[in-house]
Design a protein around this motif. Structure first.
Motif, PDB file in Angstrom:
ATOM      1  N   ASN A  99       0.854  -1.181   0.000  1.00  0.00           N
ATOM      2  CA  ASN A  99       0.000   0.000   0.000  1.00  0.00           C
ATOM      3  C   ASN A  99       0.891   1.233   0.000  1.00  0.00           C
ATOM      4  O   ASN A  99       1.664   1.459   0.941  1.00  0.00           O
ATOM      5  N   THR A 100       0.788   2.050  -1.056  1.00  0.00           N
ATOM      6  CA  THR A 100       1.651   3.229  -1.164  1.00  0.00           C
ATOM      7  C   THR A 100       1.337   4.277  -0.107  1.00  0.00           C
ATOM      8  O   THR A 100       2.181   5.123   0.203  1.00  0.00           O
ATOM      9  N   SER A 101       0.135   4.227   0.456  1.00  0.00           N
ATOM     10  CA  SER A 101      -0.258   5.199   1.473  1.00  0.00           C
ATOM     11  C   SER A 101       0.084   4.741   2.886  1.00  0.00           C
ATOM     12  O   SER A 101      -0.014   5.516   3.838  1.00  0.00           O
ATOM     13  N   ASP A 102       0.486   3.483   3.012  1.00  0.00           N
ATOM     14  CA  ASP A 102       0.815   2.911   4.323  1.00  0.00           C
ATOM     15  C   ASP A 102       2.323   2.689   4.384  1.00  0.00           C
ATOM     16  O   ASP A 102       2.855   1.777   3.751  1.00  0.00           O
ATOM     17  N   LYS A 103       3.009   3.540   5.158  1.00  0.00           N
ATOM     18  CA  LYS A 103       4.468   3.454   5.222  1.00  0.00           C
ATOM     19  C   LYS A 103       4.934   2.097   5.723  1.00  0.00           C
ATOM     20  O   LYS A 103       5.925   1.539   5.227  1.00  0.00           O
ATOM     21  N   ALA A 104       4.245   1.526   6.680  1.00  0.00           N
ATOM     22  CA  ALA A 104       4.643   0.217   7.213  1.00  0.00           C
ATOM     23  C   ALA A 104       4.570  -0.851   6.135  1.00  0.00           C
ATOM     24  O   ALA A 104       5.376  -1.788   6.104  1.00  0.00           O
ATOM     25  N   SER A 105       3.604  -0.717   5.217  1.00  0.00           N
ATOM     26  CA  SER A 105       3.421  -1.696   4.155  1.00  0.00           C
ATOM     27  C   SER A 105       4.583  -1.668   3.173  1.00  0.00           C
ATOM     28  O   SER A 105       5.193  -2.701   2.883  1.00  0.00           O
ATOM     29  N   TRP A 106       4.901  -0.461   2.634  1.00  0.00           N
ATOM     30  CA  TRP A 106       5.989  -0.434   1.655  1.00  0.00           C
ATOM     31  C   TRP A 106       7.369  -0.496   2.287  1.00  0.00           C
ATOM     32  O   TRP A 106       8.338  -0.922   1.672  1.00  0.00           O
ATOM     33  N   MET A 109       8.640  -4.085   2.288  1.00  0.00           N
ATOM     34  CA  MET A 109       9.305  -4.489   1.050  1.00  0.00           C
ATOM     35  C   MET A 109      10.707  -3.901   0.969  1.00  0.00           C
ATOM     36  O   MET A 109      11.663  -4.568   0.560  1.00  0.00           O
ATOM     37  N   THR A 110      10.823  -2.653   1.383  1.00  0.00           N
ATOM     38  CA  THR A 110      12.131  -1.987   1.355  1.00  0.00           C
ATOM     39  C   THR A 110      13.130  -2.682   2.269  1.00  0.00           C
ATOM     40  O   THR A 110      14.295  -2.894   1.899  1.00  0.00           O
ATOM     41  N   ASN A 111      12.693  -3.063   3.454  1.00  0.00           N
ATOM     42  CA  ASN A 111      13.587  -3.732   4.403  1.00  0.00           C
ATOM     43  C   ASN A 111      14.030  -5.097   3.889  1.00  0.00           C
ATOM     44  O   ASN A 111      15.179  -5.505   4.100  1.00  0.00           O
ATOM     45  N   ILE A 112      13.131  -5.822   3.231  1.00  0.00           N
ATOM     46  CA  ILE A 112      13.492  -7.125   2.665  1.00  0.00           C
ATOM     47  C   ILE A 112      14.591  -6.964   1.627  1.00  0.00           C
ATOM     48  O   ILE A 112      15.577  -7.717   1.601  1.00  0.00           O
ATOM     49  N   LEU A 113      14.443  -5.957   0.759  1.00  0.00           N
ATOM     50  CA  LEU A 113      15.450  -5.733  -0.280  1.00  0.00           C
ATOM     51  C   LEU A 113      16.766  -5.257   0.319  1.00  0.00           C
ATOM     52  O   LEU A 113      17.846  -5.684  -0.124  1.00  0.00           O
ATOM     53  N   ASN A 114      16.717  -4.389   1.298  1.00  0.00           N
ATOM     54  CA  ASN A 114      17.952  -3.910   1.935  1.00  0.00           C
ATOM     55  C   ASN A 114      18.717  -5.056   2.591  1.00  0.00           C
ATOM     56  O   ASN A 114      19.950  -5.136   2.494  1.00  0.00           O
ATOM     57  N   GLU A 115      17.995  -5.935   3.255  1.00  0.00           N
ATOM     58  CA  GLU A 115      18.646  -7.087   3.898  1.00  0.00           C
ATOM     59  C   GLU A 115      19.234  -8.031   2.866  1.00  0.00           C
ATOM     60  O   GLU A 115      20.346  -8.548   3.040  1.00  0.00           O
ATOM     61  N   PRO A 278       7.833 -25.427 -10.552  1.00  0.00           N
ATOM     62  CA  PRO A 278       7.436 -24.150 -11.156  1.00  0.00           C
ATOM     63  C   PRO A 278       8.516 -23.084 -11.094  1.00  0.00           C
ATOM     64  O   PRO A 278       8.406 -22.055 -11.770  1.00  0.00           O
ATOM     65  N   TYR A 279       9.571 -23.301 -10.285  1.00  0.00           N
ATOM     66  CA  TYR A 279      10.623 -22.294 -10.161  1.00  0.00           C
ATOM     67  C   TYR A 279      11.859 -22.627 -11.000  1.00  0.00           C
ATOM     68  O   TYR A 279      12.837 -21.893 -10.937  1.00  0.00           O
ATOM     69  N   GLU A 280      11.825 -23.697 -11.752  1.00  0.00           N
ATOM     70  CA  GLU A 280      12.976 -24.039 -12.575  1.00  0.00           C
ATOM     71  C   GLU A 280      13.040 -23.109 -13.789  1.00  0.00           C
ATOM     72  O   GLU A 280      12.166 -23.101 -14.647  1.00  0.00           O
ATOM     73  N   GLY A 281      14.099 -22.324 -13.844  1.00  0.00           N
ATOM     74  CA  GLY A 281      14.325 -21.440 -14.978  1.00  0.00           C
ATOM     75  C   GLY A 281      13.467 -20.193 -14.998  1.00  0.00           C
ATOM     76  O   GLY A 281      13.696 -19.299 -15.828  1.00  0.00           O
ATOM     77  N   LYS A 282      12.493 -20.102 -14.100  1.00  0.00           N
ATOM     78  CA  LYS A 282      11.588 -18.947 -14.123  1.00  0.00           C
ATOM     79  C   LYS A 282      10.959 -18.765 -12.751  1.00  0.00           C
ATOM     80  O   LYS A 282      11.016 -19.649 -11.892  1.00  0.00           O
ATOM     81  N   VAL A 283      10.340 -17.619 -12.563  1.00  0.00           N
ATOM     82  CA  VAL A 283       9.591 -17.362 -11.349  1.00  0.00           C
ATOM     83  C   VAL A 283       8.357 -16.553 -11.720  1.00  0.00           C
ATOM     84  O   VAL A 283       8.412 -15.655 -12.567  1.00  0.00           O
ATOM     85  N   ILE A 284       7.235 -16.899 -11.113  1.00  0.00           N
ATOM     86  CA  ILE A 284       5.975 -16.201 -11.367  1.00  0.00           C
ATOM     87  C   ILE A 284       5.520 -15.542 -10.073  1.00  0.00           C
ATOM     88  O   ILE A 284       5.559 -16.175  -9.009  1.00  0.00           O
ATOM     89  N   PHE A 285       5.129 -14.288 -10.158  1.00  0.00           N
ATOM     90  CA  PHE A 285       4.721 -13.579  -8.957  1.00  0.00           C
ATOM     91  C   PHE A 285       3.602 -12.593  -9.280  1.00  0.00           C
ATOM     92  O   PHE A 285       3.437 -12.141 -10.413  1.00  0.00           O
ATOM     93  N   GLN A 286       2.843 -12.281  -8.239  1.00  0.00           N
ATOM     94  CA  GLN A 286       1.744 -11.323  -8.339  1.00  0.00           C
ATOM     95  C   GLN A 286       2.235  -9.977  -7.800  1.00  0.00           C
ATOM     96  O   GLN A 286       2.772  -9.905  -6.687  1.00  0.00           O
ATOM     97  N   LEU A 287       2.068  -8.942  -8.587  1.00  0.00           N
ATOM     98  CA  LEU A 287       2.510  -7.606  -8.195  1.00  0.00           C
ATOM     99  C   LEU A 287       1.281  -6.703  -8.101  1.00  0.00           C
ATOM    100  O   LEU A 287       0.511  -6.572  -9.074  1.00  0.00           O
ATOM    101  N   LYS A 288       1.095  -6.089  -6.941  1.00  0.00           N
ATOM    102  CA  LYS A 288      -0.098  -5.269  -6.741  1.00  0.00           C
ATOM    103  C   LYS A 288       0.200  -4.089  -5.823  1.00  0.00           C
ATOM    104  O   LYS A 288       0.788  -4.254  -4.752  1.00  0.00           O
ATOM    105  N   ALA A 289      -0.153  -2.896  -6.299  1.00  0.00           N
ATOM    106  CA  ALA A 289       0.000  -1.685  -5.489  1.00  0.00           C
ATOM    107  C   ALA A 289      -1.365  -1.054  -5.276  1.00  0.00           C
ATOM    108  O   ALA A 289      -2.110  -0.834  -6.231  1.00  0.00           O
ATOM    109  N   VAL A 290      -1.697  -0.801  -4.041  1.00  0.00           N
ATOM    110  CA  VAL A 290      -2.971  -0.152  -3.718  1.00  0.00           C
ATOM    111  C   VAL A 290      -2.663   1.185  -3.054  1.00  0.00           C
ATOM    112  O   VAL A 290      -1.568   1.423  -2.534  1.00  0.00           O
ATOM    113  N   LYS A 291      -3.645   2.044  -3.041  1.00  0.00           N
ATOM    114  CA  LYS A 291      -3.452   3.371  -2.463  1.00  0.00           C
ATOM    115  C   LYS A 291      -4.546   3.673  -1.458  1.00  0.00           C
ATOM    116  O   LYS A 291      -5.702   3.375  -1.692  1.00  0.00           O
TER     117      LYS A 291
END
Length: 291
Positions: A99-106, A109-115, A278-291
């Protein structure tokens, strides 16, 4: 009629047991003389010493024949798996919802990438991996020429991820509708992704569902390639400072701001149609941003 067996009292039974433990008339302890107890104890000590020696010899022989740098038998898939970060798993696939309006939500994701990107810190990589690698060429090493009897590893720095490195935008785009994801291919010892050095493996992302909700896809590095200098991988013991090459992908979400994405590492020696993995050679994921 047979005479009924005389029933012995509790005192008599205790007396018989005491006589069994120590018979002073015959000098026996629990049915054997002290001399026989010494003989039988020595026999079992010698027996177990021989058994332990044979077991130790078998283990030593086995360990002597094993290569500490690579497994003798590899029962894993010949084609590597592919993963995506932030690695937030749903019931079936990775679901990157924020959720772009919820700092804890985004910020989650930021903390996961930083780690995840911490080992890719530029300073750390330049300190650990000082070897100047030749881009576009396999880094074949037949000897352990690096310090401490190891092999060299090519540095992959966080800054190589460009706009998705987190330097210019510490939020990785998760405070708006331009999120970054990082694609990583799993390691396989001695794996070479292609027989032809002119065809470098690269990442290609396609929109499976919600095509109208993705306005633009950008790759970092711009060529979306995993350079051949990071292959082959020789194992954790041989290359303790090795890090996987990465490709970051930034999506510009519009409309409903949700889509189902497939990111595949394209190379002739990397398969992606394995129904059972399903993860051999590829990865499938759902990407969703809400406001």
């Amino acid at each position: 009629m047979a005479t009924m067996k005389e029933k012995r009292s509790c005192g008599q039974r205790c007396e018989d047991f005491g006589r069994f433990v120590w018979n002073s008339d015959e000098g026996k302890f629990m049915g054997r003389t002290p001399e026989k107890w010494v003989y039988i104890s020595l026999y079992y000590v010698a027996f177990y010493v021989v058994i332990a020696g044979l077991f130790s010899l078998a283990i030593w022989t086995l360990m002597y024949t094993l290569d500490p740098y690579a497994p003798d038998y590899q029962d894993r898939l010949n084609s590597p798996g592919v993963m995506v970060w932030p690695n937030t798993y749903g019931e079936e696939i990775v679901e990157i919802n924020y959720n772009t309006s919820d700092k804890a939500s985004w910020m989650k994701m930021t903390n996961i990438l930083n780690e995840f990107l911490e080992p890719y810190n530029d300073t750390k990589q330049l300190e650990c991996n000082k070897y100047n690698c030749t881009k576009g060429k396999y880094f074949i090493q037949d000897t352990f020429s690096a310090p401490h009897h190891t092999k060299w590893a090519c540095p992959f720095m966080q800054s190589m991820l460009g706009a998705c490195s987190g330097f210019d935008d510490p939020t990785f785009g998760y405070n708006c509708s331009m999120p970054c994801v990082v694609i990583k291919m799993n390691r396989i010892i001695n794996f070479l992704p292609t027989n032809n050095t002119d065809h470098v493996p690269y990442v290609n992302c396609t929109v499976l569902e919600g095509q109208n909700n993705v306005d633009k896809i950008e790759y970092f590095p711009e060529c979306a390639a995993m350079d051949l200098s990071y292959f082959p991988y020789y194992g954790k013991l041989a290359q303790p400072t090795y890090v996987n090459p990465l490709v970051a992908v930034r999506f510009r979400l519009v409309g409903e701001k949700q889509a189902k994405i497939q990111c595949r590492v394209v190379s002739k020696k990397i398969s992606y149609e394995n129904f059972y993995d399903p993860y051999e050679g590829k990865v499938i994921f759902q990407l969703k941003a809400v406001k």
